[in-house]
Design an enzyme around this catalytic site. Structure first.
Site, mmCIF file in Angstrom:
data_model
loop_
_atom_site.group_PDB
_atom_site.id
_atom_site.type_symbol
_atom_site.label_atom_id
_atom_site.label_comp_id
_atom_site.label_asym_id
_atom_site.label_seq_id
_atom_site.Cartn_x
_atom_site.Cartn_y
_atom_site.Cartn_z
ATOM 1 N N ASP A 37 32.792 48.138 41.973
ATOM 2 C CA ASP A 37 33.691 47.871 40.520
ATOM 3 C C ASP A 37 33.175 48.509 39.365
ATOM 4 O O ASP A 37 31.838 48.054 39.101
ATOM 5 C CB ASP A 37 34.060 46.334 40.717
ATOM 6 C CG ASP A 37 35.615 46.191 40.067
ATOM 7 O OD1 ASP A 37 36.384 45.928 40.564
ATOM 8 O OD2 ASP A 37 35.434 46.509 38.868
ATOM 9 N N ILE A 38 34.064 48.926 38.566
ATOM 10 C CA ILE A 38 33.505 49.538 37.362
ATOM 11 C C ILE A 38 33.509 48.386 36.289
ATOM 12 O O ILE A 38 32.581 48.665 35.257
ATOM 13 C CB ILE A 38 34.354 50.659 36.862
ATOM 14 C CG1 ILE A 38 33.803 51.610 35.900
ATOM 15 C CG2 ILE A 38 35.686 50.064 36.244
ATOM 16 C CD1 ILE A 38 34.499 52.928 35.530
ATOM 17 N N GLN A 101 46.853 41.440 40.533
ATOM 18 C CA GLN A 101 46.683 42.902 41.016
ATOM 19 C C GLN A 101 46.863 43.962 40.123
ATOM 20 O O GLN A 101 48.054 43.604 39.184
ATOM 21 C CB GLN A 101 47.671 43.391 42.145
ATOM 22 C CG GLN A 101 47.410 44.534 42.758
ATOM 23 C CD GLN A 101 48.193 44.933 44.091
ATOM 24 O OE1 GLN A 101 49.235 43.937 44.250
ATOM 25 N NE2 GLN A 101 47.695 45.784 44.769
ATOM 26 N N HIS A 107 43.367 46.729 48.285
ATOM 27 C CA HIS A 107 41.809 46.735 48.238
ATOM 28 C C HIS A 107 41.170 45.077 48.412
ATOM 29 O O HIS A 107 42.024 44.104 48.006
ATOM 30 C CB HIS A 107 41.203 47.285 46.817
ATOM 31 C CG HIS A 107 41.999 46.862 45.582
ATOM 32 N ND1 HIS A 107 43.119 47.082 45.385
ATOM 33 C CD2 HIS A 107 41.385 45.499 44.738
ATOM 34 C CE1 HIS A 107 43.310 46.391 44.096
ATOM 35 N NE2 HIS A 107 42.475 45.569 43.704
ATOM 36 N N HIS A 109 37.916 42.646 47.412
ATOM 37 C CA HIS A 109 37.011 42.515 46.525
ATOM 38 C C HIS A 109 35.774 41.689 47.080
ATOM 39 O O HIS A 109 36.171 40.880 47.841
ATOM 40 C CB HIS A 109 37.328 41.781 45.377
ATOM 41 C CG HIS A 109 38.306 42.311 44.414
ATOM 42 N ND1 HIS A 109 38.069 42.941 42.947
ATOM 43 C CD2 HIS A 109 39.451 42.193 44.406
ATOM 44 C CE1 HIS A 109 39.248 43.205 42.250
ATOM 45 N NE2 HIS A 109 40.189 42.859 43.399
HETATM 46 P P1 5GP Z 1 42.760 44.230 41.245
HETATM 47 O O1 5GP Z 1 42.960 43.212 39.798
HETATM 48 O O2 5GP Z 1 43.903 45.069 41.178
HETATM 49 O O3 5GP Z 1 42.726 43.313 42.297
HETATM 50 O O4 5GP Z 1 41.485 44.710 40.962
HETATM 51 C C1 5GP Z 1 41.486 46.143 40.616
HETATM 52 C C2 5GP Z 1 39.841 46.301 40.213
HETATM 53 O O5 5GP Z 1 39.425 47.709 40.390
HETATM 54 C C3 5GP Z 1 39.216 45.646 39.239
HETATM 55 O O6 5GP Z 1 38.293 44.879 39.535
HETATM 56 C C4 5GP Z 1 38.933 46.836 38.229
HETATM 57 O O7 5GP Z 1 37.538 46.739 37.498
HETATM 58 C C5 5GP Z 1 38.643 48.002 39.424
HETATM 59 N N1 5GP Z 1 38.795 49.260 38.844
HETATM 60 C C6 5GP Z 1 39.682 49.693 38.079
HETATM 61 N N2 5GP Z 1 39.486 51.091 37.659
HETATM 62 C C7 5GP Z 1 38.415 51.479 38.335
HETATM 63 C C8 5GP Z 1 37.522 52.641 38.435
HETATM 64 O O8 5GP Z 1 38.131 53.739 37.811
HETATM 65 N N3 5GP Z 1 36.687 52.478 39.024
HETATM 66 C C9 5GP Z 1 36.246 51.599 39.555
HETATM 67 N N4 5GP Z 1 34.942 51.731 40.586
HETATM 68 N N5 5GP Z 1 36.847 50.237 39.971
HETATM 69 C C10 5GP Z 1 37.711 50.220 38.850
#
Ligand code: 5GP
Length: 146
Positions: A37-38, A101, A107, A109
């Site tokens: 994760d970035i 999300q 995805h 985590h």
């Molecule tokens: P969500 O909140 O949708 O469950 O999590 C999305 C995750 O994707 C977040 O933890 C965010 O930091 C990660 N993320 C968003 N954009 C990027 C990216 O360009 N590269 C990577 N490696 N992670 C990303």
């Protein structure tokens, strides 16, 4: 974005799968990809996605794609444990903006947790972006245990 909607081919994980934006891979096979994760919630925070499913969330994903994603989640979580020796492993999956999300390609985590660390997810807008070289070095450390 609600639970209902259409898969956006331009979402950031689709772009990673298409090789249009970079990511630091921990593991991949024919059906799944796992990358760091970035904006990590902790050291070693990884994300697992299906390479072929267009599911936005758990309500839409095919049974076989879900099984593949979860098998990779366990495989990589095992390697993260071996590499980083966390006290716990937070496996999380969010569905819909109201649930946190932000990327609408399903995805999972994997967040290593250490005793004393707050177990919640910080708002992404406030999260720190990881240093690219540090992520690459960390990935090597974890990949050595796969
Ligand atoms: P969500 O909140 O949708 O469950 O999590 C999305 C995750 O994707 C977040 O933890 C965010 O930091 C990660 N993320 C968003 N954009 C990027 C990216 O360009 N590269 C990577 N490696 N992670 C990303």
């Amino acid at each position: 974005m609600s639970l209902d909607g259409v898969y956006d081919e331009g979402n950031v994980f689709a772009l990673i799968l298409a090789g249009k934006i970079p990511s630091v891979t921990l593991y991949e096979d024919a059906d799944t990809l796992c990358f760091l994760d970035i904006q990590p919630q902790s050291k070693g925070h990884a994300l697992v996605i299906s390479k072929w499913s267009k599911a936005r969330n758990i309500l839409e994903i095919e049974d076989d794609a879900l099984a593949q994603v979860m098998a990779t989640t366990r495989k990589v979580a095992t390697a993260i444990r071996a590499a980083l020796d966390p006290d716990g492993l937070h496996i999380a999956q969010f569905n819909g903006a109201a649930a946190g999300q932000t990327v609408f390609h399903l995805h999972v985590h994997i967040v290593p947790r250490w005793a004393g660390q707050a177990p919640g997810f910080a708002a992404h807008a406030q999260g720190q972006f990881a240093d690219a070289d540090a992520l690459k070095a960390l990935a090597q450390e974890i990949r050595a245990h796969l």
